[in-house]
Design a protein around this motif. Structure first.
Motif, PDB file in Angstrom:
ATOM      1  N   ASN A 185       1.091  -1.079   0.059  1.00  0.00           N
ATOM      2  CA  ASN A 185       0.010   0.043  -0.001  1.00  0.00           C
ATOM      3  C   ASN A 185       0.788   1.205  -0.020  1.00  0.00           C
ATOM      4  O   ASN A 185       1.959   1.248   0.840  1.00  0.00           O
ATOM      5  CB  ASN A 185      -0.987   0.004   1.166  1.00  0.00           C
ATOM      6  CG  ASN A 185      -1.846  -1.217   1.216  1.00  0.00           C
ATOM      7  OD1 ASN A 185      -2.394  -1.601   0.348  1.00  0.00           O
ATOM      8  ND2 ASN A 185      -1.738  -1.813   2.603  1.00  0.00           N
ATOM      9  N   ASN A 187       1.173   5.496   0.219  1.00  0.00           N
ATOM     10  CA  ASN A 187       0.452   6.709   0.501  1.00  0.00           C
ATOM     11  C   ASN A 187       1.752   7.889   0.313  1.00  0.00           C
ATOM     12  O   ASN A 187       2.786   7.772   0.684  1.00  0.00           O
ATOM     13  CB  ASN A 187      -0.117   6.813   1.927  1.00  0.00           C
ATOM     14  CG  ASN A 187      -1.284   5.797   2.066  1.00  0.00           C
ATOM     15  OD1 ASN A 187      -2.272   6.475   1.688  1.00  0.00           O
ATOM     16  ND2 ASN A 187      -1.195   4.847   2.501  1.00  0.00           N
ATOM     17  N   SER A 192      -1.237  12.570   4.488  1.00  0.00           N
ATOM     18  CA  SER A 192      -1.320  11.570   5.264  1.00  0.00           C
ATOM     19  C   SER A 192      -0.975  12.006   6.846  1.00  0.00           C
ATOM     20  O   SER A 192      -0.346  12.788   6.971  1.00  0.00           O
ATOM     21  CB  SER A 192      -0.773  10.021   5.170  1.00  0.00           C
ATOM     22  OG  SER A 192       0.706  10.379   4.976  1.00  0.00           O
ATOM     23  N   GLY A 245       1.424   7.059   6.986  1.00  0.00           N
ATOM     24  CA  GLY A 245       0.718   7.057   5.894  1.00  0.00           C
ATOM     25  C   GLY A 245      -0.856   6.802   6.019  1.00  0.00           C
ATOM     26  O   GLY A 245      -1.434   6.216   4.898  1.00  0.00           O
ATOM     27  N   ALA A 247      -4.513   8.060   5.780  1.00  0.00           N
ATOM     28  CA  ALA A 247      -5.341   9.117   5.256  1.00  0.00           C
ATOM     29  C   ALA A 247      -6.181   9.611   6.316  1.00  0.00           C
ATOM     30  O   ALA A 247      -6.343   9.208   7.302  1.00  0.00           O
ATOM     31  CB  ALA A 247      -6.211   8.820   4.077  1.00  0.00           C
TER      32      ALA A 247
END
Length: 386
Positions: A185, A187, A192, A245, A247
């Motif tokens: 994943n 980010n 973030s 990271g 959101a």
């Protein structure tokens, strides 16, 4: 430690959402034609002692043509050997910090060698020999994902690559083989936030204080989806954990650890993550020891009673099956006649009960496995003194 070899050059493509950072051309190395790229690797670990991967190339592509791949040049050079399980509680690995021409960033990918392996814990508690990670043929050519993100001149971009080990390693039936299907994943740091915390718990019920718990699985979920974790990690030797990271939004923590009750933080209002901020939980999360042995005490109140009833306020003592003279612990039954013992080690135990008006009771040997509840299927019936 000799490992089998599988086809060289597996490529794992990472989907990156390029978002402009708050830093502009403050770096003297940046000009009106370049952008700065940082790739930071962190880990969402699985239940493994080690997961070792070897990165032999980190590439980016600014055009749609296969001829457009270019390599980053990491400070330590290639190959990059990393044990993913060490990247927890704020530990991270800076893969690259490089200035590249501004413009479109189409794709990014990691290229791995064939020297990737894991170490698991054997049934006897000892580490296994290194187990080679095999890669299905469909993965060897790499999965290329288009980014089509514009890098603006003079700006810096930091991307956090969260390698989800638990989802990336798949056991191949009962063959003893493991397949590597990387799930990462990504980010952008600028959009973030970070969540930090710690986990504590008592090792034994009689302990006066809780201590830091290492190797605890911590998962984070969005309050909008409590079935699919956003990320997971483990605590370090200080009991600390960190999620980077995330959101902006509200999250819920779920924690599981062998021998302890599962923990879930409050859904409302949830744990708030703000962009660009570090949310450090003010108090450690204390896990409670799970029940290891549980039962119910009953008895007749009068000789003529037809049926026994639950007996409250009965003291139940616990003994090691090989030492019936020194009680390890005790519990007092509640109004429903229920007693329980928490956090027991794998062993054989004996229960003793002395209660006024009733004959003394001593159980046969009861086997208990750590982390597994042994709930007695039959009530313990105390007999009235004749």
């Amino acid at each position: 430690m000799k490992l089998e070899k599988f086809c060289y050059g597996i490529a794992v493509v990472l989907l990156v959402f390029g978002i402009q950072s708050c830093s502009d051309a403050s770096s003297s190395s940046l000009n009106d034609e370049d952008s700065r790229i940082q790739l930071v690797l962190v880990d969402a670990p699985g239940d493994y002692l080690e997961v070792n991967v070897q990165i032999i190339d980190i590439q980016y592509n600014s055009i749609d043509d296969e001829e457009g791949w270019k390599s980053f040049t990491p400070q330590s050079g290639y190959p990059i050997d990393v044990n993913l399980t060490e990247l927890i509680a704020g530990n991270s690995l800076l893969l690259t910090d490089e200035i590249i021409p501004s413009g479109m960033l189409k794709q990014i990918r990691l290229v791995l060698s064939d020297d990737n392996y894991l170490v698991i814990e054997e049934e006897n508690g000892e580490p296994s020999e290194p187990i080679h990670l095999k890669t299905p043929s469909a993965q060897q050519s790499g999965l290329k994902l288009k980014l089509d993100e514009e890098l603006e001149p003079g700006f810096s971009y930091t991307f956090i690559l969260d390698w989800d080990v638990d989802k990336s390693i798949v056991k191949a039936g009962n063959s003893g083989n493991y397949n590597l299907k990387p799930v990462i994943n990504v980010n952008a740091e600028v959009n973030s936030g970070t969540l930090k915390g710690s986990v504590i718990g008592k090792i034994n019920p009689e302990d006066s204080e809780s201590v830091a718990l290492e190797g605890v699985l911590v998962e984070v979920f969005s309050v909008d989806d409590l079935n699919n974790s956003v990320s997971s990690t483990q605590t370090d030797d200080r009991g600390d954990f960190m999620f980077q990271g995330l959101a902006g939004g509200s999250y819920v923590l779920k924690i599981m650890h062998l021998g302890y009750l599962d923990y879930e933080s409050e859904i409302v209002p949830g744990i708030l993550i703000e962009v660009g901020m570090i949310n450090e939980l003010p108090n450690s999360i204390e896990l409670l020891l799970a029940d290891s042995l549980k039962g119910t005490v009953v008895g007749k109140l009068l000789p003529d009673d037809l049926n026994p009833v639950t007996l409250g306020n009965v003291t139940v003592e616990l003994f090691d099956a090989v030492d019936l003279d020194n009680a390890l612990s005790f519990d007092v039954t509640n109004v429903d006649g229920v007693f329980s013992f928490q956090g027991l080690a794998t062993n054989s135990y004996v229960l003793k009960i002395v209660h006024e008006g009733y004959q003394n009771y001593e159980s046969s040997s009861i086997d208990v496995e750590y982390g597994v509840l042994n709930e007695l299927t039959e009530n313990i019936e105390l007999l009235l003194v004749q």
